[in-house]
Design a protein around this motif. Sequence first.
Motif, mmCIF file in Angstrom:
data_model
loop_
_atom_site.group_PDB
_atom_site.id
_atom_site.type_symbol
_atom_site.label_atom_id
_atom_site.label_comp_id
_atom_site.label_asym_id
_atom_site.label_seq_id
_atom_site.Cartn_x
_atom_site.Cartn_y
_atom_site.Cartn_z
ATOM 1 N N UNK A 96 0.850 -1.183 0.000
ATOM 2 C CA UNK A 96 0.000 0.000 0.000
ATOM 3 C C UNK A 96 0.894 1.245 0.000
ATOM 4 N N UNK A 97 0.607 2.203 -0.863
ATOM 5 C CA UNK A 97 1.385 3.443 -0.951
ATOM 6 C C UNK A 97 0.421 4.626 -0.925
ATOM 7 N N UNK A 98 0.680 5.551 0.030
ATOM 8 C CA UNK A 98 -0.135 6.767 0.155
ATOM 9 C C UNK A 98 0.753 7.950 -0.190
ATOM 10 N N UNK A 99 0.352 8.674 -1.247
ATOM 11 C CA UNK A 99 1.099 9.838 -1.702
ATOM 12 C C UNK A 99 0.227 11.065 -1.494
ATOM 13 N N UNK A 100 0.795 12.110 -0.829
ATOM 14 C CA UNK A 100 0.008 13.297 -0.513
ATOM 15 C C UNK A 100 0.844 14.540 -0.793
ATOM 16 N N UNK A 101 0.290 15.401 -1.622
ATOM 17 C CA UNK A 101 0.866 16.727 -1.876
ATOM 18 C C UNK A 101 -0.275 17.707 -1.821
ATOM 19 N N UNK A 102 -0.511 18.375 -2.935
ATOM 20 C CA UNK A 102 -1.704 19.232 -2.993
ATOM 21 C C UNK A 102 -2.961 18.360 -3.008
ATOM 22 N N UNK A 103 -2.838 17.181 -3.618
ATOM 23 C CA UNK A 103 -3.894 16.164 -3.564
ATOM 24 C C UNK A 103 -3.219 14.833 -3.236
ATOM 25 N N UNK A 104 -4.015 13.842 -2.932
ATOM 26 C CA UNK A 104 -3.456 12.538 -2.561
ATOM 27 C C UNK A 104 -3.974 11.435 -3.473
ATOM 28 N N UNK A 105 -3.277 10.309 -3.413
ATOM 29 C CA UNK A 105 -3.746 9.125 -4.123
ATOM 30 C C UNK A 105 -3.230 7.883 -3.394
ATOM 31 N N UNK A 106 -4.014 6.763 -3.515
ATOM 32 C CA UNK A 106 -3.665 5.490 -2.883
ATOM 33 C C UNK A 106 -3.380 4.474 -3.976
ATOM 34 N N UNK A 107 -2.188 3.851 -3.887
ATOM 35 C CA UNK A 107 -1.761 2.825 -4.840
ATOM 36 C C UNK A 107 -1.689 1.492 -4.098
ATOM 37 N N UNK A 108 -2.342 0.458 -4.629
ATOM 38 C CA UNK A 108 -2.349 -0.873 -4.008
ATOM 39 C C UNK A 108 -1.802 -1.863 -5.026
ATOM 40 N N UNK A 109 -0.714 -2.506 -4.623
ATOM 41 C CA UNK A 109 -0.062 -3.506 -5.476
ATOM 42 C C UNK A 109 0.194 -2.979 -6.894
ATOM 43 N N UNK A 110 0.684 -1.719 -6.954
ATOM 44 C CA UNK A 110 1.062 -1.134 -8.234
ATOM 45 C C UNK A 110 -0.073 -0.513 -9.008
ATOM 46 N N UNK A 111 -1.304 -0.592 -8.502
ATOM 47 C CA UNK A 111 -2.463 -0.049 -9.210
ATOM 48 C C UNK A 111 -3.065 1.094 -8.412
ATOM 49 N N UNK A 112 -3.368 2.229 -9.101
ATOM 50 C CA UNK A 112 -4.007 3.361 -8.432
ATOM 51 C C UNK A 112 -5.469 3.018 -8.184
ATOM 52 N N UNK A 113 -5.868 2.998 -6.905
ATOM 53 C CA UNK A 113 -7.263 2.663 -6.573
ATOM 54 C C UNK A 113 -8.062 3.898 -6.138
ATOM 55 N N UNK A 114 -7.378 4.937 -5.599
ATOM 56 C CA UNK A 114 -8.043 6.171 -5.215
ATOM 57 C C UNK A 114 -7.173 7.316 -5.726
ATOM 58 N N UNK A 115 -7.766 8.338 -6.345
ATOM 59 C CA UNK A 115 -6.981 9.449 -6.871
ATOM 60 C C UNK A 115 -7.707 10.754 -6.614
ATOM 61 N N UNK A 116 -6.942 11.877 -6.800
ATOM 62 C CA UNK A 116 -7.505 13.222 -6.621
ATOM 63 C C UNK A 116 -8.180 13.349 -5.258
ATOM 64 N N UNK A 117 -7.488 12.844 -4.206
ATOM 65 C CA UNK A 117 -8.045 12.841 -2.855
ATOM 66 C C UNK A 117 -7.864 14.217 -2.219
ATOM 67 N N UNK A 118 -8.978 14.753 -1.726
ATOM 68 C CA UNK A 118 -8.956 16.068 -1.068
ATOM 69 C C UNK A 118 -9.746 15.983 0.240
ATOM 70 N N UNK A 119 -9.327 16.837 1.159
ATOM 71 C CA UNK A 119 -10.030 16.863 2.457
ATOM 72 C C UNK A 119 -11.345 17.621 2.284
#
Length: 423
Positions: A400-423
């Motif tokens: 599992x990889x969580x990347x957060x900058x201006x927006x966030x995204x969650x990558x699971x086993x090399x595949x993006x499952x959640x993108x353009x994450x905002x609070x």
Amino acid sequence: MRYLLGILALLGLALGQALTPKSIIVNPTPPSDLQVRVWVDKDPNKTGNPVYQFGENIQISVQVTQPAFVYLFSVRATGEISGILPNAFEQENFLQAGEVRTFPGIGAPYTFTVEGPAGQDRVLAVASRRPLDVSEIVDIQTGRARIQGEGNLARALSIVVTPIPANDWVTDEAYYIAGQLPPPPPRTGTLSLSSNPSGAQALINGRLVGNTPLNLELLPGTYNLELRRGGYNPLRTAFTIQAGQVTRLNLTLVATPPPTGVLAVDSNPRGAQVLVDGRVVGNTPLNLTLNPGSYTVELRRGGFSPFRTLVTIQAGRTTRLTANLVSIAPPPPPVQPVQPVQPVQPVRPPSGSFTYTCQGGTLVVNYVSSNQVRLFYDGAFQTLPLVRSGAELVYSNNVYTWEIGSVGRLVVRGQVVLSNCRI
């Protein structure tokens, strides 16, 4: 001379079930002092249903408690009646009190032989203080009955004993089975077991019984089977064995998938197309799940030279590849005034728990510390350490990889499952 005695009965009787036959004739008020007892030589205590094979001789014994005349009849279930005593060779049928007499006796010029059809037969004994005239029932010289059927015999005997007081006569019966008994039902069944591929260990109810293919004799019932073979998933199933039948199982094993590793690919600048062994798999940054082995990785991005390298994937480990792409020199641009460049401020890890609304769903992220986050996904809590910081923060545990900058995204086993994450 041979007298033939035969029987016909239900199969259940031949298998030893309890007999509950109706007596042919019973004295409603039997005398207390006069009793008669009749039995066959294989069952002197009258405890069961003795079996006589066809052609086998049988002896019949009788005893009275008071002096009496004794009359013996063979009664087949087919309704055939024959006389046993008195007969052409045994005219004397008067017995003293306590006397036991067996027919035929030692040295007698005749025998009683059991013959078909198979089934259950009986011997009826009538004891009377006074002699009875049974000539209307049987021919003493031949033993053949003048009547047939139990009902007719009962009525005829009732007529014969009617003139005699009730305290002067009594009856008894003995039963036996004749003929070949049916073979006992088989007590076991057969399991014929094979597998694809063969050579799998077979365990029945947890006990190792051999390797496939195999045949086993088992008692009737339901069993649990497990097959084991290296490189294949265990196979478990239940089966039922029935007596005298063959249960055939031909089972196919499923190969165990090989262990995998993770390739984490990134580039500078990002957004480069990623090819693995010539196949496009996505754009950087990208996590890929691959089988162990060596792969050729190529990154392509417009305005930059292609980047190629060879990577080796190990089971259960993450291999990281970050490529600094080399720009292809463009023609000299017109001189532009130099604008001051604002330094990129590194993103500082937030603190606390936040709910992100993403393309693909929502995600709750708890920033446990500056170096660790905890999120709930795939039905469980996942703890991710901080692996890279800068313009964006990257937390990853290789799956599992969580990347957060201006927006966030969650990558699971090399595949993006959640993108353009905002609070």
